[in-house]
Write a protein that holds these residues in place. Structure first.
Motif, PDB file in Angstrom:
ATOM      1  N   GLN A  14       0.839  -1.206   0.000  1.00 63.15           N
ATOM      2  CA  GLN A  14       0.000   0.000   0.000  1.00 63.15           C
ATOM      3  C   GLN A  14       0.876   1.259   0.000  1.00 63.15           C
ATOM      4  OE1 GLN A  14      -3.433  -0.062   2.770  1.00 63.15           O
ATOM      5  NE2 GLN A  14      -3.015  -2.220   3.028  1.00 63.15           N
ATOM      6  N   SER A  57       3.946   1.432  -1.268  1.00 63.96           N
ATOM      7  CA  SER A  57       4.538   1.519  -2.607  1.00 63.96           C
ATOM      8  C   SER A  57       3.539   2.103  -3.593  1.00 63.96           C
ATOM      9  CB  SER A  57       4.937   0.131  -3.107  1.00 63.96           C
ATOM     10  OG  SER A  57       6.175  -0.228  -2.599  1.00 63.96           O
ATOM     11  N   SER A  58       2.297   1.640  -3.510  1.00 63.07           N
ATOM     12  CA  SER A  58       1.302   2.137  -4.469  1.00 63.07           C
ATOM     13  C   SER A  58       1.034   3.619  -4.226  1.00 63.07           C
ATOM     14  CB  SER A  58       0.002   1.325  -4.402  1.00 63.07           C
ATOM     15  OG  SER A  58      -0.698   1.618  -3.245  1.00 63.07           O
ATOM     16  N   MET A  59       1.099   4.033  -2.961  1.00 67.78           N
ATOM     17  CA  MET A  59       0.916   5.452  -2.650  1.00 67.78           C
ATOM     18  C   MET A  59       2.055   6.277  -3.280  1.00 67.78           C
ATOM     19  SD  MET A  59       0.086   6.805   1.146  1.00 67.78           S
ATOM     20  CE  MET A  59      -1.407   5.896   1.390  1.00 67.78           C
ATOM     21  N   GLU A  60       3.280   5.762  -3.139  1.00 67.21           N
ATOM     22  CA  GLU A  60       4.427   6.447  -3.755  1.00 67.21           C
ATOM     23  C   GLU A  60       4.248   6.556  -5.256  1.00 67.21           C
ATOM     24  OE1 GLU A  60       8.147   4.617  -2.973  1.00 67.21           O
ATOM     25  OE2 GLU A  60       8.260   5.353  -0.927  1.00 67.21           O
ATOM     26  N   MET A  61       3.750   5.472  -5.869  1.00 63.82           N
ATOM     27  CA  MET A  61       3.567   5.492  -7.325  1.00 63.82           C
ATOM     28  C   MET A  61       2.422   6.406  -7.747  1.00 63.82           C
ATOM     29  SD  MET A  61       5.951   3.961  -8.811  1.00 63.82           S
ATOM     30  CE  MET A  61       5.251   4.040 -10.450  1.00 63.82           C
ATOM     31  N   MET A  62       1.544   6.744  -6.791  1.00 63.33           N
ATOM     32  CA  MET A  62       0.490   7.724  -7.085  1.00 63.33           C
ATOM     33  C   MET A  62       0.983   9.134  -6.794  1.00 63.33           C
ATOM     34  SD  MET A  62      -3.019   6.197  -5.624  1.00 63.33           S
ATOM     35  CE  MET A  62      -2.730   4.624  -4.905  1.00 63.33           C
ATOM     36  N   ALA A  63       2.295   9.271  -6.592  1.00 60.14           N
ATOM     37  CA  ALA A  63       2.911  10.566  -6.303  1.00 60.14           C
ATOM     38  C   ALA A  63       2.402  11.150  -4.988  1.00 60.14           C
ATOM     39  CB  ALA A  63       2.683  11.543  -7.453  1.00 60.14           C
ATOM     40  N   VAL A  64       2.100  10.248  -4.035  1.00 54.98           N
ATOM     41  CA  VAL A  64       1.700  10.696  -2.702  1.00 54.98           C
ATOM     42  C   VAL A  64       2.785  10.208  -1.743  1.00 54.98           C
ATOM     43  CG1 VAL A  64      -0.025  10.493  -0.882  1.00 54.98           C
ATOM     44  CG2 VAL A  64      -0.746  10.573  -3.275  1.00 54.98           C
ATOM     45  N   ASP A  65       3.360  11.132  -0.976  1.00 59.07           N
ATOM     46  CA  ASP A  65       4.454  10.784  -0.085  1.00 59.07           C
ATOM     47  C   ASP A  65       3.895  10.108   1.178  1.00 59.07           C
ATOM     48  OD1 ASP A  65       6.616  10.628   1.537  1.00 59.07           O
ATOM     49  OD2 ASP A  65       7.211  12.736   1.383  1.00 59.07           O
ATOM     50  N   PRO A  66       4.199   8.815   1.387  1.00 53.92           N
ATOM     51  CA  PRO A  66       3.639   8.139   2.558  1.00 53.92           C
ATOM     52  C   PRO A  66       4.125   8.723   3.880  1.00 53.92           C
ATOM     53  CG  PRO A  66       5.031   6.629   1.281  1.00 53.92           C
ATOM     54  CD  PRO A  66       5.007   7.920   0.552  1.00 53.92           C
ATOM     55  N   ARG A  99       4.433  11.868   4.548  1.00 52.46           N
ATOM     56  CA  ARG A  99       3.550  13.010   4.851  1.00 52.46           C
ATOM     57  C   ARG A  99       2.114  12.548   5.083  1.00 52.46           C
ATOM     58  NH1 ARG A  99       4.550  18.405   2.376  1.00 52.46           N
ATOM     59  NH2 ARG A  99       6.778  18.666   2.465  1.00 52.46           N
ATOM     60  N   ARG A 100       1.656  11.581   4.269  1.00 47.58           N
ATOM     61  CA  ARG A 100       0.242  11.206   4.285  1.00 47.58           C
ATOM     62  C   ARG A 100      -0.094  10.208   5.399  1.00 47.58           C
ATOM     63  NH1 ARG A 100      -4.212   9.802   4.397  1.00 47.58           N
ATOM     64  NH2 ARG A 100      -5.908  10.069   2.896  1.00 47.58           N
TER      65      ARG A 100
END
Lengths: 258, 273
Positions: A127, A129-138, A140-141
């Motif tokens: 999850q 990794s997929s967040m990183e690939m969605m250009a969302v920094d885990p 921070r998020r």
């Protein structure tokens, strides 16, 4: 001998590398504070998860610890004919030491273990990794709201712990044993100061919240992404956070009350 | 040269070298992903297919060679530029990697909420259209734990196309699926690619399904490219590595046995002090 030295050296280097990574992680999380402030909903959700949902264990533990303190304090002080000081003893013990420390230990066990397991499982199930690939920094998020929730929740839970503990002590000493309630409260009011006792307790609890949140989140974030890896990280998170709280408590106590 | 081969290169790796834990995963691999095509990357387990997707997405850095996506050298990008590039890429992980604490609707809405400030009504319309594209509009209220494996992958597909990416990468999309679900996924990958004007990279070892939708195929083994070409040219190939993989032969250039000493010597040596 050479092999032993090599192993010790490798372990030391590994430990230092881990510590360096953990420090860099918390620095990045602290830098994300404005981003968390801009999205208060994420912080409130985590405050509920780590704070509100820890209330039951805090309330029950505080009540019993306050009652035991009251009993032990009464029997000890009775030998010196000073049973009227039992309120002071209960309050100072809770506000200065037991409140921050026991709350932090309970927090590490209940909320900290859940933080490590949640983040570790998110990593193991890709999850993060997929967040990183969605250009969302885990960091921070996911990590930052949980970290700041721990930082805010532990002082608040400590305040609740101390109040309920004092009520527990009151119930036992005044309600059951029959100590006069007037001296119980007035001695406490005279002895407990805002700056030396309450403020120091708040500083301690904030430091413990930072430590517990930081260590448990770091363990989850760096967990080996397997079921045994997450399990090991969860255990280590709770153990390391608890030991760090106890060690820091000694340091802070030595500095604050010298 | 066929019309398919004339697509502009959208991504390319040149002289790729990547090692992990002392083991060489890629040893000088060249590959081109062309715009508008479905490019399949096939090979036995452990041949580095998933690693290649992570290299394209900038989650891993190669020790040598170049990885270029949309004209940008991925390993050289800073965090901000990499995140901007990733907004034009979607990836479907093998597990689906859905957020388990969010419903199907919220999973698909997640990237949209993170990167846009669309009003809620417009966001709802967008998410429902994406879910409709994968046939799961009716499952919007379900939680990931209530989905079958195939449904989870379709939700992940809807999430991957939520921001209308240019490049969509699939990591083993057919693994562990029943024949009906496989058929659905095969159809969806091709249909989404063509109707949305995407470029797709499918990493898989499911031969028939992958060859059915691919425009171009790369076959990897032992850190190198052993074959490339259209599905028809690969199926006509007599190359032993290609035949072993396509015909599912247990032994061949990719050995059945992990490297080990001679069995008789190994057994005889077991009792030795």
């Amino acid at each position: 001998m050479i092999g032993l030295l090599r192993m010790l050296g490798a372990r030391t280097l590994e430990g230092l590398r881990g510590l360096g990574e953990a420090v860099l992680l918390v620095a990045r999380i602290l830098r994300a504070a404005p981003a968390v402030a801009l999205r208060p909903r994420l912080l409130i959700e985590q405050l509920y998860a780590v704070g509100v949902q820890s209330m039951v264990i805090i309330l029950v533990s505080a009540l019993f610890i306050g009652m035991v303190l009251g009993l032990q304090g009464y029997y000890t002080l009775a030998d010196f004919g000073a049973t009227e000081a039992v309120g002071t003893m209960v309050a100072l013990s809770l506000v200065r030491e037991l409140g921050p420390v026991v709350t932090a230990l309970l927090f590490a066990g209940r909320a900290g273990s859940s933080l490590t397991a949640e983040v570790g499982l998110m990593k193991a199930t890709e999850q993060l990794s997929s967040m990183e690939m969605m250009a969302v920094d885990p960091e921070r998020r996911i990590l930052a709201p949980r970290f700041f929730a721990a930082l805010i929740a532990v002082p608040l839970l400590t305040a609740v712990f101390s109040v309920i503990g004092i009520l527990g002590g009151y119930l036992v000493t005044v309600g059951m044993i029959g100590v006069d309630s007037g001296p119980f409260w007035s001695n406490m009011q005279n002895a407990v100061t805002i700056r030396d006792d309450i403020l120091n307790g708040v500083i301690k609890s904030a430091a413990f919240g930072l430590l517990a949140g930081w260590i448990t989140l770091h363990k989850g974030y760096t967990a080996v992404p397997t079921s045994s890896g997450v399990s090991r990280a969860t255990t280590r998170g709770v153990v390391h956070a608890s030991l760090a709280v106890l060690g820091l408590d000694f340091l802070l106590t030595a500095l604050m009350f010298e | 040269m066929t019309a398919v081969e004339q697509g502009d290169p959208l991504a390319a790796v040149r002289g790729l070298h990547f090692r992990r834990g002392g083991r060489s995963i890629f040893d000088g691999v060249d590959m081109t992903i062309r715009r508008g095509q479905v490019t399949a990357i096939m090979g036995p387990s452990g041949s580095g297919k998933t690693t290649l997707l992570r290299l394209l997405g900038g989650q891993l850095h190669p020790q040598g060679g170049t990885v270029e996506v949309m004209g940008q050298e991925v390993p050289a990008l800073g965090r901000r530029a990499l995140y901007q590039l990733r907004q034009q890429m979607g990836i479907l992980f093998q597990s689906g990697a859905l957020f388990t604490h969010l419903s199907v609707f919220e999973n698909v809405a997640f990237p949209v909420r993170e990167h846009t400030s669309l009003p809620e009504s417009l966001l709802e319309t967008l998410v429902l259209l994406k879910l409709e594209a994968v046939g799961l509009r009716g499952a919007r209220h379900l939680m990931p734990s209530e989905l079958s494996g195939g449904m989870a992958r379709r939700v992940a597909m809807a999430r991957a196309i939520a921001l209308d990416p240019v490049l969509l990468m699939y990591d083993e999309p057919f693994a562990g699926q029943d024949p009906i679900t496989m058929g659905v996924l095969v159809d969806l990958i091709r249909r989404l690619n063509d109707t949305l004007g995407l470029t797709s990279v499918v990493v898989s070892h499911d031969v028939s399904e992958t060859l059915a939708i691919a425009d171009y195929v790369y076959l990897l083994a032992d850190g190198a490219l052993v074959a490339e070409g259209s599905p028809a040219s690969l199926q006509a190939s007599a190359e032993p590595s290609v035949r072993q993989f396509l015909d599912a032969r247990p032994d061949g250039p990719v050995p059945f046995h992990y490297p080990a000493p001679d069995l008789a010597a190994d057994l005889a040596g077991r009792g030795a002090p």
